[in-house]
Design a protein around this motif. Structure first.
Motif, PDB file in Angstrom:
ATOM      1  N   UNK A 507      36.669  49.775  29.947  1.00 18.94           N
ATOM      2  CA  UNK A 507      35.361  49.183  30.214  1.00 18.94           C
ATOM      3  C   UNK A 507      35.385  47.665  30.201  1.00 18.94           C
ATOM      4  N   UNK A 508      36.472  47.066  29.732  1.00 19.90           N
ATOM      5  CA  UNK A 508      36.605  45.621  29.812  1.00 19.90           C
ATOM      6  C   UNK A 508      35.865  44.915  28.701  1.00 19.90           C
ATOM      7  N   UNK A 509      35.857  43.579  28.768  1.00 19.43           N
ATOM      8  CA  UNK A 509      36.403  42.746  29.841  1.00 19.43           C
ATOM      9  C   UNK A 509      37.926  42.637  29.768  1.00 19.43           C
ATOM     10  N   UNK A 510      38.505  42.114  30.839  1.00 21.14           N
ATOM     11  CA  UNK A 510      39.947  41.948  30.914  1.00 21.14           C
ATOM     12  C   UNK A 510      40.269  40.706  31.725  1.00 21.14           C
ATOM     13  N   UNK A 511      41.487  40.234  31.547  1.00 19.85           N
ATOM     14  CA  UNK A 511      42.033  39.204  32.430  1.00 19.85           C
ATOM     15  C   UNK A 511      42.531  39.916  33.679  1.00 19.85           C
ATOM     16  N   UNK A 512      42.149  39.444  34.836  1.00 18.47           N
ATOM     17  CA  UNK A 512      42.553  40.086  36.080  1.00 18.47           C
ATOM     18  C   UNK A 512      43.527  39.230  36.860  1.00 18.47           C
ATOM     19  N   UNK A 513      44.755  39.719  37.037  1.00 19.94           N
ATOM     20  CA  UNK A 513      45.720  39.060  37.919  1.00 19.94           C
ATOM     21  C   UNK A 513      45.561  39.723  39.278  1.00 19.94           C
ATOM     22  N   UNK A 514      44.843  39.042  40.166  1.00 22.02           N
ATOM     23  CA  UNK A 514      44.453  39.606  41.452  1.00 22.02           C
ATOM     24  C   UNK A 514      45.218  38.872  42.558  1.00 22.02           C
ATOM     25  N   UNK A 532      41.192  36.099  37.188  1.00 21.11           N
ATOM     26  CA  UNK A 532      39.784  36.278  36.848  1.00 21.11           C
ATOM     27  C   UNK A 532      39.667  36.757  35.404  1.00 21.11           C
ATOM     28  N   UNK A 533      38.510  36.554  34.826  1.00 22.65           N
ATOM     29  CA  UNK A 533      38.190  37.118  33.517  1.00 22.65           C
ATOM     30  C   UNK A 533      36.833  37.793  33.646  1.00 22.65           C
ATOM     31  N   UNK A 534      36.774  39.085  33.339  1.00 19.65           N
ATOM     32  CA  UNK A 534      35.493  39.759  33.453  1.00 19.65           C
ATOM     33  C   UNK A 534      35.618  41.257  33.488  1.00 19.65           C
ATOM     34  N   UNK A 535      34.567  41.892  33.996  1.00 15.93           N
ATOM     35  CA  UNK A 535      34.515  43.344  34.137  1.00 15.93           C
ATOM     36  C   UNK A 535      33.631  43.655  35.334  1.00 15.93           C
ATOM     37  N   UNK A 536      33.193  44.906  35.453  1.00 17.27           N
ATOM     38  CA  UNK A 536      32.374  45.265  36.607  1.00 17.27           C
ATOM     39  C   UNK A 536      31.055  44.500  36.635  1.00 17.27           C
ATOM     40  N   UNK A 537      30.578  44.076  35.474  1.00 19.36           N
ATOM     41  CA  UNK A 537      29.298  43.390  35.410  1.00 19.36           C
ATOM     42  C   UNK A 537      29.333  41.930  35.807  1.00 19.36           C
ATOM     43  N   UNK A 689      56.384  34.539  36.277  1.00 18.76           N
ATOM     44  CA  UNK A 689      56.212  33.486  35.267  1.00 18.76           C
ATOM     45  C   UNK A 689      54.844  32.819  35.388  1.00 18.76           C
ATOM     46  N   UNK A 690      54.407  32.568  36.624  1.00 22.25           N
ATOM     47  CA  UNK A 690      53.111  31.919  36.832  1.00 22.25           C
ATOM     48  C   UNK A 690      51.977  32.818  36.344  1.00 22.25           C
ATOM     49  N   UNK A 691      52.077  34.123  36.621  1.00 22.52           N
ATOM     50  CA  UNK A 691      51.037  35.055  36.179  1.00 22.52           C
ATOM     51  C   UNK A 691      50.981  35.134  34.658  1.00 22.52           C
ATOM     52  N   UNK A 692      52.143  35.161  34.013  1.00 25.17           N
ATOM     53  CA  UNK A 692      52.174  35.226  32.548  1.00 25.17           C
ATOM     54  C   UNK A 692      51.611  33.938  31.947  1.00 25.17           C
ATOM     55  N   UNK A 693      52.010  32.788  32.489  1.00 27.72           N
ATOM     56  CA  UNK A 693      51.531  31.509  31.955  1.00 27.72           C
ATOM     57  C   UNK A 693      50.016  31.392  32.086  1.00 27.72           C
ATOM     58  N   UNK A 694      49.476  31.778  33.244  1.00 27.01           N
ATOM     59  CA  UNK A 694      48.028  31.706  33.440  1.00 27.01           C
ATOM     60  C   UNK A 694      47.306  32.703  32.536  1.00 27.01           C
ATOM     61  N   UNK A 695      47.888  33.880  32.346  1.00 20.20           N
ATOM     62  CA  UNK A 695      47.273  34.883  31.474  1.00 20.20           C
ATOM     63  C   UNK A 695      47.271  34.410  30.023  1.00 20.20           C
ATOM     64  N   UNK A 696      48.336  33.746  29.610  1.00 18.98           N
ATOM     65  CA  UNK A 696      48.369  33.190  28.248  1.00 18.98           C
ATOM     66  C   UNK A 696      47.233  32.184  28.048  1.00 18.98           C
ATOM     67  N   UNK A 697      47.048  31.320  29.039  1.00 17.68           N
ATOM     68  CA  UNK A 697      45.978  30.332  28.923  1.00 17.68           C
ATOM     69  C   UNK A 697      44.611  31.015  28.872  1.00 17.68           C
ATOM     70  N   UNK A 698      44.447  32.068  29.675  1.00 18.66           N
ATOM     71  CA  UNK A 698      43.172  32.793  29.662  1.00 18.66           C
ATOM     72  C   UNK A 698      42.943  33.453  28.305  1.00 18.66           C
ATOM     73  N   UNK A 699      43.996  33.998  27.711  1.00 19.66           N
ATOM     74  CA  UNK A 699      43.855  34.627  26.394  1.00 19.66           C
ATOM     75  C   UNK A 699      43.495  33.592  25.331  1.00 19.66           C
ATOM     76  N   UNK A 731      52.706  40.284  24.528  1.00 21.95           N
ATOM     77  CA  UNK A 731      51.683  40.888  23.685  1.00 21.95           C
ATOM     78  C   UNK A 731      50.421  41.322  24.392  1.00 21.95           C
ATOM     79  N   UNK A 732      50.475  41.492  25.711  1.00 21.47           N
ATOM     80  CA  UNK A 732      49.294  41.913  26.459  1.00 21.47           C
ATOM     81  C   UNK A 732      49.249  43.433  26.606  1.00 21.47           C
ATOM     82  N   UNK A 733      48.042  43.973  26.699  1.00 26.08           N
ATOM     83  CA  UNK A 733      47.829  45.361  27.107  1.00 26.08           C
ATOM     84  C   UNK A 733      47.729  45.380  28.626  1.00 26.08           C
ATOM     85  N   UNK A 734      48.522  46.227  29.277  1.00 28.08           N
ATOM     86  CA  UNK A 734      48.603  46.215  30.737  1.00 28.08           C
ATOM     87  C   UNK A 734      47.767  47.351  31.313  1.00 28.08           C
ATOM     88  N   UNK A 735      46.930  47.025  32.287  1.00 30.97           N
ATOM     89  CA  UNK A 735      46.120  48.007  33.004  1.00 30.97           C
ATOM     90  C   UNK A 735      46.579  48.022  34.455  1.00 30.97           C
TER      91      UNK A 735
END
Length: 763
Positions: A507-514, A532-537, A689-699, A731-735
């Motif tokens: 149900x989120x929210x989650x970091x989205x690597x799109x 992105x950071x968010x959910x369906x809402x 590497x770019x996706x992981x680095x950006x996800x770390x910053x989002x976290x 340390x991320x949960x992957x969806x």
């Protein structure tokens, strides 16, 4: 079956409502057997909501029955809920029976089951010379056979399918009525005495003498092309080891380089062509019988023209007894591809075979059962420990995806490429089969038919119609002109994020690597490298790839060298280095650089276009004849990732992933003689590497540690198998997607989820 004489324990009666995929899967016979085993009386039937059942007996037996309804359900069933209530007992009832179905006038929430590949028991009958179904091409039972492609309306019963015109013979009628028979209430049951018949004809309609399967096999062995009427449409077949036959197929079908699928007789035969692990074998031999992409063996006896761009081959097992007989009779690996010209919908109408396929096929193997609904073959591959769909069609669709709750009816019409439509109804998302790309008028017609069919089949009235933001998508234009419901435009990558979360049941929210080719952004540019950071809402655009012009617009997709020039211009300014790989386009380079000046071309943040650019710089692909071709080639040449290119992310809201240091490093490697294999491997590592680095910053900014991966770039096995372990180690949960594809075939599901959330937020 009534209670034993002298049994003084009180009798009770209970009414059950069972929902889920419970029609067309042998569920009523299951209830019949279960009731008899517990000495219960009562009745069961289908209706618009699923299956209902009344049982009568001792309360302890009723409790056991209710528990076993789900626990021992047929293998093809999916029980979503079992609700029960006590009702008055019925005096004098002596048995358990199956009642006629009761169609109603309310919205249909029952689900249509997908078609199911032939089961081992039926195939054994087809192979038994002493059996009455020996070599019968339409043999099936409650565990297999056509469902979705023959149903006309619900509830699912023979009289509401295209089998209605085939009256059961005495022997089949006995099987259909016998509770102990596996064909008890199998709606498509038939045999050679009462069922559909095969015929082999020329494209002009002249019949061939002899057995249709044997004669078709002889033509295939000679190198001819045969149109074959399958479950959900016509297919085109030829022998796969004959370069001339495959080249002829490509020329006639106008399919220049996109790989063809292969039909093989067995798992063993597939293993001679491709490398299969346990997951791939299970997918290949499962009831869905998809095309499975797997690494090609060097010894594979397949013409190079079958899959010229890739080291992968797509293989599938026969989905029907007819295909089983044809594969066995030829003794060959066969090309088996959609019966259409490239980019058009698969042909289903017998009357159109001559006009649509007459200049492609040399003969037509057909039958006289009507195809009610189009369904192409599904496609998938094994990636990082799971089977991932790339095209969701026969065998999977129209199977539903469970939503987290009940809610209003929402119709979502998807995007432009890999089109699907989705209807959120109750607690289920009903997804159409893959409809193709809406760039072709015939595909648009199939799309409009699918929308009308979905609403007619369910008798649903949508409260909201959801579409993509891109103003030129034909699905968007359809939504604008359709008088169905109030409309909602949803940003493309928000829909990707919501699709992945819904698919994963999160149900989120989650970091989205799109990451994908492109989607219309809220700022009027083409997004495609989004964090992105968010959910369906709702969502926040946390980071993205630095924008770059797309010189020539869509021409840059067909000519990846244009994107290479754009990225070079962004990295080096006007002093673009001369790259040997682009020398063939030297006379056009000045004009393309002019298109890279501010205001001359639309901007894009697409990772997909960056893949194209790298492929062109390395000389791997300067042009593309189908969507994703350059990226596919680039993935195939990637060697070990023995070096890392620099990742830089500029601060700001949103943050910007810089590609200039990457481009500078790639150019340096190319000009110093480094091979494309090394650069391709290092580039895939850079994207991870770019996706992981950006996800770390989002976290760090949000505290969110779940990451959803979606978009067409995640069809790339190499990237996924780099990124998922990297994210897990961080340390991320992957969806990830499991039920729908990560590409635009999953967009409609996400749109429906966003639509539901929007209505909920409005109160």
């Amino acid at each position: 079956m009534a209670a034993a004489p002298g049994d003084a324990r009180p009798m009770a009666r209970r009414r059950l409502r069972i929902t889920g995929t419970v029609q067309g899967v042998g569920f009523r016979p299951h209830l019949h057997r279960l009731a008899r085993s517990l000495s219960l009386t009562g009745t069961a039937g289908n209706d618009d909501q699923g299956v209902w059942c009344e049982i009568q007996g001792r309360r302890a037996d009723l409790d056991e029955f209710e528990a076993l309804v789900s626990a021992e359900a047929p293998p093809l069933a999916r029980v979503d809920s079992v609700r029960s209530a006590d009702v008055p007992t019925v005096e004098g009832e002596r048995d358990f029976s199956l009642s006629p179905s009761t169609p109603g006038s309310d919205t249909v929430t029952g689900t249509v089951p997908p078609d199911v590949a032939a089961c081992p028991a039926c195939l054994a009958e087809v192979a038994d010379p002493g059996g009455r179904r020996y070599r019968y091409a339409f043999t099936c039972c409650t565990d297999c056979g056509p469902r979705y492609t023959v149903v006309r309306s619900l509830p699912y019963d023979r009289e509401r399918t295209s089998m209605a015109g085939f009256e059961l013979c005495e022997a089949c009628e006995a099987e259909y009525r016998d509770p102990a028979d596996r064909r008890h209430h199998a709606q498509a049951v038939c045999c050679a005495d009462c069922g559909p018949e095969l015929s082999l004809e020329s494209v002009s309609g002249e019949p061939f003498a002899g057995d249709p399967i044997s004669e078709a096999a002889a033509l295939l062995r000679e190198g001819r092309i045969v149109a074959v009427k399958g479950l959900g449409g016509y297919q085109l077949a030829c022998r796969a080891d004959d370069s001339a036959a495959v080249a002829r197929m490509r020329r006639r079908k106008h399919r220049e380089e996109k790989p063809f699928a292969l039909l093989v007789a067995s798992i063993a035969a597939a293993g001679e062509l491709v490398q299969l692990d346990d997951l791939a074998e299970r997918a290949l031999s499962g009831p869905e019988a998809p095309i499975v992409l797997a690494p090609r063996r060097e010894s594979a006896a397949v013409a190079a023209e079958v899959a010229p761009d890739t080291r992968l081959l797509g293989v599938m097992l026969p989905a029907t007894p007819m295909h089983t007989l044809l594969a066995a009779e030829t003794g060959l690996t066969l090309v088996c591809t959609s019966g259409n010209r490239s980019d058009e919908p698969i042909v289903t109408d017998d009357a159109r075979v001559g006009t649509e396929l007459g200049d492609i096929a040399d003969a037509v193997l057909r039958h006289d059962r009507v195809i009610e609904r189009r369904a192409d073959d599904s496609v998938g591959h094994v990636v990082h420990g799971g089977f991932q769909l790339l095209r969701r069609a026969r065998g999977y669709a129209p199977g539903t995806v469970r939503l987290d709750r009940d809610g209003p009816v929402v119709l979502a019409v998807g995007a432009e490429l890999k089109s699907t439509v989705c209807l959120a109804l109750g607690a289920d998302a009903h997804l159409s089969v893959h409809l193709g790309d809406l760039e072709h008028p015939a595909a648009l017609g199939a799309f409009e038919t699918a929308v009308a069919d979905m609403l007619e089949l369910t008798r649903a009235t949508p409260e909201l119609l959801v579409h993509d933001l891109h103003p030129e998508y034909l699905s968007t234009k359809f939504a604008a002109s359709a008088d169905l419901a109030p409309r909602l435009g949803v940003q493309h990558h928000h829909a990707h994020l919501a699709s992945c979360l819904t698919d994963a049941g999160f149900r989120g929210p989650a970091i989205g690597v799109m990451f994908d080719g492109m989607g219309w952004g809220t700022d009027g540019t083409l997004w495609g490298g989004e964090i992105l950071v968010g959910d369906a809402g709702g969502y926040e655009r946390f980071a993205h790839l630095r924008p770059v012009p797309m010189p020539g617009g869509t021409a840059a997709i067909r000519q990846p060298w244009r994107m290479a020039m754009a990225h070079l211009h962004e990295a080096f300014g006007p002093d673009v280095p001369a790259m040997p790989s682009l020398a063939a386009h030297e006379e056009h380079i000045s004009a393309v650089l002019d298109q890279c000046r501010p205001g001359q071309s639309i901007l894009t943040t697409s990772i997909g276009r960056l893949f194209d650019s790298m492929a062109a710089l390395c000389g791997v692909a300067l042009a593309a004849t189908y969507e994703g071709q350059a990226a596919i080639r680039f993935e195939q040449v990637a060697g070990p990732d023995v070096r890392r290119y620099p990742v830089e992310i500029s601060g700001g809201t949103p943050a910007v992933i810089e590609f200039s240091p990457l481009v500078e490093a790639v150019v340096s490697d190319l000009l110093t003689g480094q091979p494309p294999e090394l650069i391709a491997g290092a580039f895939h590592r850079w994207v991870s590497d770019a996706a992981v680095a950006a996800s770390r910053q989002a976290r760090e900014s949000t505290g969110i540690s779940a990451v959803a991966l979606s978009g067409g770039v995640f069809q790339n096995r190499r990237l996924t198998e780099l990124l998922v372990p990297d994210l897990e180690q961080a340390g991320f949960e992957i969806l990830r997607h499991r039920q729908v594809p990560p590409n635009d075939g999953g967009i409609a599901l996400g749109q429906a989820a966003v639509g539901r959330a929007t209505l909920a937020n409005r109160g």
